[in-house]
Write a protein that holds these residues in place. Sequence first.
Motif, short mmCIF file in Angstrom:
data_model
loop_
_atom_site.label_atom_id
_atom_site.label_comp_id
_atom_site.label_asym_id
_atom_site.label_seq_id
_atom_site.Cartn_x
_atom_site.Cartn_y
_atom_site.Cartn_z
N PHE A 72 0.86 -1.17 0.00
CA PHE A 72 0.00 0.00 0.00
C PHE A 72 0.90 1.23 0.00
O PHE A 72 1.80 1.34 0.85
N ASP A 73 0.68 2.11 -0.94
CA ASP A 73 1.42 3.37 -1.03
C ASP A 73 2.93 3.15 -0.97
O ASP A 73 3.67 3.86 -0.30
N GLY A 74 3.40 2.10 -1.66
CA GLY A 74 4.83 1.82 -1.72
C GLY A 74 5.39 1.07 -0.52
O GLY A 74 6.58 0.79 -0.47
N VAL A 75 4.55 0.76 0.45
CA VAL A 75 5.00 0.07 1.66
C VAL A 75 4.60 -1.40 1.58
O VAL A 75 3.42 -1.72 1.36
N GLN A 76 5.58 -2.30 1.72
CA GLN A 76 5.26 -3.72 1.79
C GLN A 76 4.61 -3.98 3.13
O GLN A 76 5.18 -3.68 4.19
N LEU A 77 3.40 -4.55 3.09
CA LEU A 77 2.64 -4.78 4.32
C LEU A 77 2.87 -6.17 4.90
O LEU A 77 2.97 -6.33 6.11
N THR A 78 2.89 -7.19 4.07
CA THR A 78 2.95 -8.56 4.55
C THR A 78 4.38 -9.10 4.57
O THR A 78 5.24 -8.66 3.83
N TYR A 79 4.55 -10.10 5.43
CA TYR A 79 5.81 -10.80 5.60
C TYR A 79 6.94 -9.85 5.96
O TYR A 79 8.06 -9.91 5.46
N ARG A 80 6.61 -8.93 6.89
CA ARG A 80 7.57 -8.00 7.50
C ARG A 80 7.19 -7.89 8.97
O ARG A 80 6.08 -8.23 9.36
N PHE A 81 8.10 -7.36 9.75
CA PHE A 81 7.79 -7.13 11.15
C PHE A 81 6.71 -6.05 11.25
O PHE A 81 6.79 -5.01 10.60
N MET A 82 5.69 -6.34 12.05
CA MET A 82 4.54 -5.46 12.20
C MET A 82 4.97 -4.04 12.58
O MET A 82 4.48 -3.07 12.00
#
Length: 180
Positions: A72-82
Amino acid sequence: MEIIAGEGVALAKVGESRQVVEDRLGPPVHPGRGSKAVYHTSPRLVLSYQADDTVEIVEIAYSGDGGEEVFFDGVQLTYRFMDDVVADLAAKGHECEPIDIGYRCKPGFAIFSMGSRSARELDPQAAADDPRQVCEGVSVASYSYLAGPTEDDIVEHIRRQEAARGVEISAEEIRKTMGF
């Protein structure tokens, strides 16, 4: 896969009919339980349908292992630290507030962790008991929908359930019993 906050993704949007979605994606690979259906996409789409067979909420799972993730908006949301996801969203001016299993973000999505991923999957140097949560999925719907029921909604639901059983109970009694 890029989300459209408050709406879904290009392949499935809140309010679309099951027929429109399945014309685009084909039948679900798993019809799910009740109103949910899982579709063969990468990453996987899990759609919840309302009684009128329109999409109520779009959920997208993480892929992991180098598969396509959710953005979303250039930010990887999944499979990253919350915490990293929330910090990156905040840096772009997107507000997120904690919910029971993750964060609800304006203008209309939630990121969540069910606790099934270990910090070691993203950081091989992490201790076995590293508490960092891995973002495992995204739910997309209107911001207000993602808020869940209010105390008033819960009280009214219980009152109606009890009335259907022939039991009359006041909202005040329910609130007292529930600790509201």
